[in-house]
Design an enzyme around this catalytic site. Structure first.
Site, PDB file in Angstrom:
ATOM      1  N   GLU A 196       0.814  -1.217   0.000  1.00 41.82           N
ATOM      2  CA  GLU A 196       0.000   0.000   0.000  1.00 41.82           C
ATOM      3  C   GLU A 196       0.847   1.266   0.000  1.00 41.82           C
ATOM      4  O   GLU A 196       0.549   2.230  -0.702  1.00 41.82           O
ATOM      5  CB  GLU A 196      -0.957   0.018   1.199  1.00 41.82           C
ATOM      6  CG  GLU A 196      -2.277  -0.691   0.961  1.00 41.82           C
ATOM      7  CD  GLU A 196      -2.149  -2.205   0.992  1.00 41.82           C
ATOM      8  OE1 GLU A 196      -1.108  -2.706   1.455  1.00 41.82           O
ATOM      9  OE2 GLU A 196      -3.094  -2.892   0.557  1.00 41.82           O
ATOM     10  N   HIS A 265     -10.563  -5.324  10.065  1.00 40.40           N
ATOM     11  CA  HIS A 265     -11.116  -5.111   8.720  1.00 40.40           C
ATOM     12  C   HIS A 265     -12.433  -4.340   8.763  1.00 40.40           C
ATOM     13  O   HIS A 265     -13.189  -4.374   7.797  1.00 40.40           O
ATOM     14  CB  HIS A 265     -11.336  -6.452   8.011  1.00 40.40           C
ATOM     15  CG  HIS A 265     -10.085  -7.039   7.443  1.00 40.40           C
ATOM     16  ND1 HIS A 265     -10.059  -7.758   6.270  1.00 40.40           N
ATOM     17  CD2 HIS A 265      -8.805  -7.010   7.868  1.00 40.40           C
ATOM     18  CE1 HIS A 265      -8.825  -8.161   6.011  1.00 40.40           C
ATOM     19  NE2 HIS A 265      -8.043  -7.717   6.975  1.00 40.40           N
TER      20      HIS A 265
END
Lengths: 463, 357
Positions: A196, A265
Site C-alpha cells: 500500500e 477489517h
C-alpha cells in the site's frame, strides 16, 4: 564599522544557552572560520565560528555566563583601524539584537474572518448547484455504477488509469473493476503487489508528474499503511510548494464494517481523512451519487478520498443514463423532506436513517434525512437550513463517537444554528470499542435504525 | 563501531574507461568528459559548497532560524548526477536536499531566501529547508519523511513510461533510508515494471547519529540489497565528481533505453552534523580529518589543474560563484517576510482554503 557577535541559536527551539568558553581574548585577530567560543545547551556543545574578520575588540559576555539569551551581543569585532573606544559610543548591551528579529514579527496577524460566534468562516465560493436530471434512468448496483464512472472517465481522458491489488485480472476483490482490463488493457488497469505504501506513493508521484491515477485500496483498513502518502504527500504538497505541485488523484475502496470480518477489517475512516486540510472526502450512498461523485472526483484537480461500502456494492438504485452527468463534490442532498427533526448520515447509514424516518412517521414524527455525501468540504449550509426548519438534529455515522463527523456537526450547530435549536444535538455512532466478531456483538456495536429512531424521539422529547 | 568506508571504486563493474590514469598523462584531448562539462561540474560543486557555507553562517547569525541539514561534503553526488541530466528529467530528494535543488538550477536566493523564511524563497517561505521544490527546474520536491519519496519518484517514472517521454526520475536518499519498507517496495515495483528511475543512496556512514553499520545487516546498505531486485551492485566514490558523472550517464542511458532502474550507492561524508543542532561528537577522532582529505571540492580543483586548465579560469569561476552568493544573500536579507495572506492560499488546487461550504 564594528560588528556585533551575537549569541547564536544552535537549534530552532533554543532560546538561551551558556557561554562555556572564549577561544579568543580581547585584542586577538579573528579570521572568518576561526572558532571563537563554545556554547552549551542542554542538548549539545557547539563551537561558534567567526563569520567576519577583525579584532576581537570587546568581550561583552564573559565565559562561564549562563542563560545567555539568543541574539544577545556577546562580543564586538573591530575592523582595521577601529578603536576599542568606539564601542562605547554605540552603547551596546547584552540584550536581544533588534536587527536579527524577523521583519514581519511585529506586524499584526491578519484578523480571521469570523462570525458573531467567533467561528472561522469559509472563504471558498459555494459549489455549483447540482443539476436536476430529467432524462431517462437505468437500474444499476453501486458496484456497476462505480465501474461505469471509471470506464467513462478512462474513455474520455487518456491520463486516467486504475491501479491496485487484484484490480486487473481478478477484476477487483469486490468485482468493482469488472471488464476494465478487457477494455483498457494492462497499461491502464494495473495489478500491484501487496504494498500500500508503495503503490499509493506511485499514484502520488504519477499525479505530480501529470497523470490522473485512481488508486483502489482493497479496503480502507489497508490504507493505514499508506497514511503518510495520503496526508504528507497528497494533501500537503500543493500548499507547501506554493501551488507548484498539485495531486489530482482518487483513492477509493470500501470503508467501514462489512459483516463478520472483525476489528482490523471493519473501521470507518471518515473522520480521520475529513480532519486533513488538502483532502476531499466523499462517501456516497446511492448508485447515482456513487457514479456522479466518482466522475467528479476523477476530474477534480485535488486528491479525493472516496469511501465506498462493501454492503452497498450489491444494492440497486436508479442512475441517470448520461455519461456527461456528474454530482458536485461538497453538496449534501435532502433525500427525504420532513419538518420535525433533521437526520444527517452518509454512506450505508443513509439507508438506516431512511428506515428510521419511515418508522418515525408511523409514530407521528416527520423526519428530514440529509445524505451528506461529501464530508470535506462539508455542506454546512444545507444542514443549517434544515435545522432552521426542524430545530432538532441527529447525526448518524458508522464510526466511533470521539472526534467523529457527529462531533463536527455538533460544533457547526453551536456556531451556526444555536438560536434555532430546541434540543441538544444527538449523535448515533458505533460503540466506542473495536468491532467484535460474533454476530450478536457486532450487531450491538453498530448503529441500527432503532438507535436512530430512539435518538430522534429523544430530541423531539417524545420519549 | 563506525563502518569504515570501502575503497571508493565501482565494485563488480570494472570498465576500461574507469581505469585510473596518472595525473600527468591527463589530456583534455582524450578526455571523455571534456572541458565544458568539467567546468560545469566545477561551478556546480562551488555553488553548493558556498551556498551551504553561507547557510551555516546565516544560521550562526540567527537569520536562518529553522531546522536545516547541510550537505557540505556531498557536493560531488549532486553535481555529478545533475550535470548528467537532461533539462526535463526529474529530481526527488530528502530534507538534506539543498545541494540537489541548487544543482538543478534553482536560484541561490530562492534557496537561501526559503531557509530564511522570506518571500523570495522558492516556496515563498511556506516549506523551508526540508521541502525545497522548483518544478520549473525539475526539482520535484524535498521530502521530510524517510522513504516517502522513493515510491513518488517511481510514480513520476511511471508517468514518463506511460507517456513515452524519455524522462528519467532520479531519487536521492541517505543510507538510513535503505532500512525502511518503502525502499524495498519501490525497488521491487520499479524493477518489475522496468521504470526509468535511478535510486541514489548517499552513504555518509551515519543514519542521523548512529553508524549505519551498527543497524544494518549488510556492509553496503544499498549496494548489497541490489541483488534482491535483480539489479547489479554499484558502489562508487561519491566524492569524485567525474566518477559520479560517468555512473549517472550510464544509469540514465539504461533507463532511457527501457532497461529499468539502477540503484547506486555513493560513498561520501557530511562535514557537519546531522542537522544544525548536532555538533557530530559521536564521530571517532580522525574520521572527519581523513574524509576532509577526500573533500570533493579541492579534489576537483586539483583535477582541473592536472588537465591543464588555466588557474585563472578555475579561480575565476570560484570568484564569480562567491559573488553570486553575496548577491543572493543581500537579496534574501532585503526580501520581506511572506505576506500574511499567504496562510490562506493553495490548500486546494483552486488556491482556496475552505474546510466547509
Amino acid at each position: 564599522m564594528s560588528i556585533d557577535i551575537l549569541m547564536p541559536a544552535l537549534s530552532p527551539t533554543m532560546t538561551e544557552g551558556n557561554l562555556a568558553k572564549w577561544h579568543k581574548k580581547e585584542g586577538d585577530n579573528v579570521s572568518s572560520g576561526d572558532v571563537i567560543a563554545e556554547i552549551e545547551t542542554d542538548k549539545a556543545t557547539m563551537e561558534v565560528e567567526a563569520v567576519d574578520e577583525g579584532v576581537l575588540g570587546k568581550i561583552v559576555v564573559s565565559e562561564g555566563s549562563e542563560n545567555v539569551q539568543v541574539n544577545a551581543v556577546i562580543g564586538v569585532l573591530l575592523e582595521d583601524g577601529e578603536d576599542p573606544e568606539d564601542i562605547k559610543a554605540s552603547a551596546r548591551s547584552a540584550v536581544a539584537h533588534p536587527d536579527a528579529a524577523e521583519a514581519g514579527q511585529e506586524a499584526p496577524a491578519p484578523e480571521k474572518t469570523t462570525d458573531a460566534s467567533g467561528a472561522v468562516q469559509p472563504t471558498r465560493e459555494p459549489v455549483v448547484a447540482e443539476k436536476e436530471f430529467s432524462g431517462s434512468a437505468v437500474k444499476l448496483t453501486v458496484r456497476e455504477a462505480l465501474r461505469d464512472a471509471m470506464a467513462e472517465e478512462m474513455r474520455s481522458d487518456e491520463a486516467v488509469f486504475l491501479m491496485g491489488e487484484e484490480v486487473a485480472q481478478y477484476q477487483g476483490a469486490y468485482k468493482v473493476s469488472q471488464g476494465l482490463l478487457d477494455e483498457f488493457g494492462d497499461r491502464r488497469v494495473i495489478d500491484t503487489p501487496i504494498t500500500e505504501h508503495g503503490f499509493t506513493g506511485l499514484g502520488v508521484g504519477a499525479a505530480f508528474a501529470g497523470l490522473k491515477p485512481v488508486v483502489e485500496f482493497m479496503t480502507f483498513n489497508f490504507a493505514m499503511q499508506a497514511m503518510d502518502h495520503l496526508i504528507n504527500s497528497a494533501a500537503k504538497t500543493n500548499y507547501m510548494s506554493g501551488g507548484q505541485m498539485g495531486c489530482p488523484t482518487v483513492f477509493r475502496g470500501p470503508n467501514g464494517a462489512a459483516a463478520r470480518v472483525a476489528a482490523q477489517h471493519s473501521q470507518c475512516y471518515a473522520s480521520w481523512y475529513a480532519h486533513v486540510p488538502g483532502l476531499y472526502v466523499v462517501a456516497p450512498y446511492s448508485a447515482g451519487d456513487a457514479k456522479g461523485l466518482l466522475k467528479s472526483a476523477i476530474r477534480d484537480p485535488n486528491p479525493v478520498i472516496f469511501l465506498e461500502n462493501e454492503i452497498l456494492y450489491g444494492q440497486s438504485f436508479d442512475v441517470p443514463d448520461d455519461p456527461d452527468w456528474t454530482v458536485p463534490i461538497g453538496k449534501a442532498k435532502v433525500v427525504r423532506e420532513g419538518s420535525d427533526v433533521t437526520i444527517t448520515a452518509f454512506s450505508i447509514m443513509v439507508g438506516h436513517a431512511l428506515a428510521a424516518a419511515e418508522e418515525l412517521s408511523q409514530q407521528g414524527i416527520d423526519a428530514e434525512v440529509i445524505d451528506l455525501r461529501t464530508l470535506r468540504p462539508l455542506d454546512t449550509e444545507s444542514i443549517v437550513n434544515s435545522v432552521k426548519k426542524t430545530n432538532r438534529i441527529v447525526s448518524v455515522e458508522e464510526g466511533w463517537p470521539v472526534a467523529g463527523i457527529g462531533s463536527e456537526i455538533a460544533a457547526i450547530m453551536m456556531e451556526h444554528a444555536f438560536d434555532w435549536l430546541d434540543a441538544p444535538v444527538a449523535r448515533v455512532c458505533a460503540a466506542d470499542v473495536p468491532l467484535p466478531y460474533a454476530a450478536n456483538l457486532e450487531k450491538l456495536a453498530l448503529p441500527r435504525p432503532a438507535d436512530v429512531v430512539n435518538a430522534a424521539k429523544a430530541v423531539c422529547y417524545t420519549d | 563501531m563506525a563502518s569504515k568506508p570501502k575503497a571508493a571504486k565501482g565494485e563488480g563493474r570494472a570498465k576500461a574507461s574507469r581505469k585510473k590514469t596518472s595525473a600527468k598523462a591527463k589530456s583534455l584531448a582524450n578526455d571523455d568528459i571534456g572541458e565544458e562539462t568539467r567546468l560545469k561540474l566545477w561551478r556546480s560543486l562551488l555553488e553548493i559548497r558556498h551556498v551551504e557555507q553561507r547557510a551555516y553562517d546565516l544560521f550562526l547569525q540567527n537569520l536562518i532560524k529553522g531546522t536545516s541539514h547541510l550537505a557540505l561534503g556531498h557536493e560531488a553526488v549532486a553535481a555529478g548526477f545533475a550535470t548528467a541530466m537532461e533539462k526535463d528529467d526529474w529530481t526527488f530528494c530528502t530534507y538534506r536536499g539543498h545541494h540537489h535543488t541548487l544543482a538543478r538550477g534553482a536560484s541561490m536566493e530562492g534557496v537561501l531566501g526559503e531557509l530564511m523564511g522570506r518571500e523570495c524563497g522558492l516556496l515563498q517561505g511556506k516549506g523551508g529547508s526540508m521541502h525545497l521544490t522548483s518544478v520549473e527546474h525539475g526539482a520535484m520536491g524535498s521530502y521530510a519523511i524517510i522513504g516517502a519519496h522513493l515510491p513518488i519518484a517511481m510514480g513520476a517514472a511511471w508517468t514518463s513510461q506511460y507517456k513515452s517521454t524519455g524522462q528519467v526520475s532520479v531519487c536521492f536518499f541517505g543510507d538510513g533510508t535503505t532500512n525502511i519498507g518503502a525502499f524495498h517496495e519501490a525497488l521491487n515495483m520499479a524493477a518489475v515494471w522496468k521504470l526509468p528511475v535511478v535510486f541514489v543512496c548517499e552513504n555518509n556512514l551515519y543514519m542521523e547519529y548512529t553508524p549505519i553499520g551498527d543497524v544494518t545487516a549488510v556492509e553496503n546498505p544499498a549496494g548489497d540489497r541490489a541483488g534482491s531486485y535483480g539489479l547489479p551492485k554499484i558502489v562508487i566514490d561519491g566524492n569524485d565528481a567525474d566518477e559520479v558523472y560517468r555512473t549517472a550517464q550510464e544509469a540514465y542511458a539504461k533507463a532511457r533505453a527501457g532497461d529499468g532502474p539502477s540503484l547506486i550507492e555513493c560513498l561520501t561524508y557530511r562535514h557537519s552534523g546531522h542537522s544544525r543542532a548536532d555538533p557530530g561528537d559521536y564521530r571517532p577522532p580522525g574520521e572527519l580529518e581523513a574524509w576532509l582529505k577526500k573533500d570533493p571540492v579541492p579534489r576537483y580543483r586539483d583535477r582541473l589543474a592536472d588537465f591543464g586548465i588555466d588557474k585563472k579560469v578555475i579561480d575565476g569561476i570560484d570568484e564569480k560563484v562567491m559573488q553570486q552568493v553575496e548577491e543572493a544573500t543581500e537579496i534574501s536579507k532585503a526580501s520581506p517576510t511572506p505576506s500574511l495572506e499567504l496562510i490562506e492560499k493553495d490548500v486546494w488546487a483552486d488556491g482556496g482554503v475552505a474546510w466547509r461550504n
